[in-house]
Design a protein around this motif. Sequence first.
Motif, PDB file in Angstrom:
ATOM      1  N   GLU A  59       9.013  -3.011  21.933  1.00  0.00           N
ATOM      2  CA  GLU A  59       8.922  -3.680  23.234  1.00  0.00           C
ATOM      3  C   GLU A  59       8.162  -5.001  23.136  1.00  0.00           C
ATOM      4  N   HIS A  60       7.171  -5.064  22.252  1.00  0.00           N
ATOM      5  CA  HIS A  60       6.355  -6.265  22.133  1.00  0.00           C
ATOM      6  C   HIS A  60       6.505  -6.918  20.758  1.00  0.00           C
ATOM      7  N   LYS A  61       7.737  -6.861  20.230  1.00  0.00           N
ATOM      8  CA  LYS A  61       8.061  -7.593  19.010  1.00  0.00           C
ATOM      9  C   LYS A  61       9.141  -8.620  19.333  1.00  0.00           C
ATOM     10  N   TYR A 558       0.739  -2.260   7.083  1.00  0.00           N
ATOM     11  CA  TYR A 558      -0.119  -2.330   8.264  1.00  0.00           C
ATOM     12  C   TYR A 558       0.268  -3.513   9.145  1.00  0.00           C
ATOM     13  N   ILE A 559       0.463  -4.677   8.555  1.00  0.00           N
ATOM     14  CA  ILE A 559       0.822  -5.869   9.327  1.00  0.00           C
ATOM     15  C   ILE A 559       2.226  -5.728   9.917  1.00  0.00           C
ATOM     16  N   ALA A 560       3.161  -5.195   9.132  1.00  0.00           N
ATOM     17  CA  ALA A 560       4.542  -5.047   9.598  1.00  0.00           C
ATOM     18  C   ALA A 560       4.631  -4.152  10.826  1.00  0.00           C
ATOM     19  N   GLY A 561       3.730  -3.189  10.938  1.00  0.00           N
ATOM     20  CA  GLY A 561       3.766  -2.274  12.063  1.00  0.00           C
ATOM     21  C   GLY A 561       3.188  -2.842  13.345  1.00  0.00           C
ATOM     22  N   MET A 562       2.540  -3.981  13.258  1.00  0.00           N
ATOM     23  CA  MET A 562       1.892  -4.555  14.438  1.00  0.00           C
ATOM     24  C   MET A 562       2.905  -5.125  15.428  1.00  0.00           C
ATOM     25  N   THR A 563       2.547  -5.090  16.708  1.00  0.00           N
ATOM     26  CA  THR A 563       3.273  -5.862  17.704  1.00  0.00           C
ATOM     27  C   THR A 563       2.751  -7.294  17.675  1.00  0.00           C
TER      28      THR A 563
END
Length: 580
Positions: A59-61, A558-563
Amino acid sequence: MSWEEKRDFVAKNNLKQTSKSCDRRIVEEVNVKSGFSVRDEFAKDRDRIIFSRAFRRLEHKTQIYTHQKGDHYRTRLTHTLEVTQIARKIARNLNLNEALAEAIALGHDIGHTPFGHQGERTLDEIMIGKDTLSDRIYPSIDYGGFKHNFHSLKILDELEVKFKNIQGMNLTWQVMEGILKHTKTKRDGSTWQLKRFIQDENFLNNTMDVPYSVTLEGQIVNVSDEIAQRQHDIDDGLKDNALNINYSSIAIKIYKKVIEILKDCEKNKNIKYISEESIESLSTLKNHIKENLSLDKIHESIIALKDFDDMKSSVDILENIYNNKFDDEFGENKYIADYSEIFKINQLTRDVIDFFITDVTTNSMNNILIKGVKSKHLVNNRVYFKNKIIDFSTYGKELDDAIEEYIKVKILNSYNVNRFDGNSRYIIKQLFKAYYANPRQMPNHNLERLQNSIKKVCEELYSIQMFIDGKYVNIKDISFNNDKKSIIQEYTNLLKLKLNKINLIGYNKKVVDSNEILSKISKFNIENRQIEDLTEEERFLYAIREIRYYYLSTICTYIAGMTDNYAIDEFKKLYSGTGQ
């Protein structure tokens, strides 16, 4: 042959994928409750994806525009839902497995990074050793890169927690393979390595020689992704005032290509490369654009347009008038909020979708009838199709390419998008630098995953030791949470391959010469050799090399999973001096 007879042909020849519990990496017990409908395996996969945490984060990517720019721009989630709807429609038209197409579509972008493709490109450059973060990552080693479709498999097969005794979501091979193949899996120079993203590469290995999905449903999602991108990039681009484009500017470009295609079909009476249904849909698109263009103020002087022979020159006149005379008046989308303009935009995107769905459906059904049965193969009790069957017609592809080219020039190459990409790249790199400098800035569960990976390396490749504070320490026993700072510091230096700052014990039971080891690691390549065939020195070098990979991979994951929002907040906390 009627359309129903064509659909019956698909059913009679068993061309759709069927649901079997044995298609999972781990066979599950079928839980049947009396009085309730039983979901098939693909429906289970669909539901598992929808209820996953990674799916909610979409939703927030960013798709192209960040959601912070406005509520009406596509996010990665709304894009996914539009792809799903298109895929379901095409699967239903062709009498293929709708639940499978839906599951693949819902999961196809679940591994995407924050900030869209720019985030993906930035992480990929780090993981292939192209970007060393100003020589912080030394030596430079190609670890196979990062690609969102491969990372989707890692999320679904490993990172998402669904069952007590099963790591990952244990999806069927058809769903996993379709998600992987929705975009390219190979590139020039180096390749993304399947083994880096999935627990058992043999689960999909037999499908990797084919560049597109071996299921027709997976091929549907690939083309549905293209269709969705074309229509919503047009729609989103028209909302961006800074682009100085409006309905007329893009409609004229599409109109010219449509007229060119229809003229070629009329001249050659050639419907070999496009169906009558597609021609009818294309004519509807043409007529709606013609009608809407004639209503625009800039076209009042030349309403009487003629088809075919005079049409090209007429459209050129329209284009010149638009570009030269009315840029100042209409260049900033001043009437975008006008309902007549919104209606025309909606009609354009709707007609584009309708044409592409019709074109893909009819062209693909023709391919199925001609080569579908011959293309079907049984490999290890799996039904594979080794030809590209679901696709645009030749003319449909021409229109798709024309719209894509316009989008690249007018939207993707725009000032705002490039500024956003540049800012995104900077944030991703700064986050990576921070976590690389001090991994304890990441949450504990990421560090636990890193420690488990290193423990596995020590158990399967080589038991690595360091000499710290007067004693030998096996690195698989070191804990970020339980060991003192001096041990963690030397441990972190090992993860970074700063071997000159630690006492690393080599395969000869002596403290290693850091320069010699780094030189050997940089050149080391086991190619296709088995681990059991490696010498003790080779196992030691491979283990050191893999330890650094898991360090980089943990940060990358970790970074890839961030919105987008989370990445920006993390950046501010790490670099603004605000602390917590």
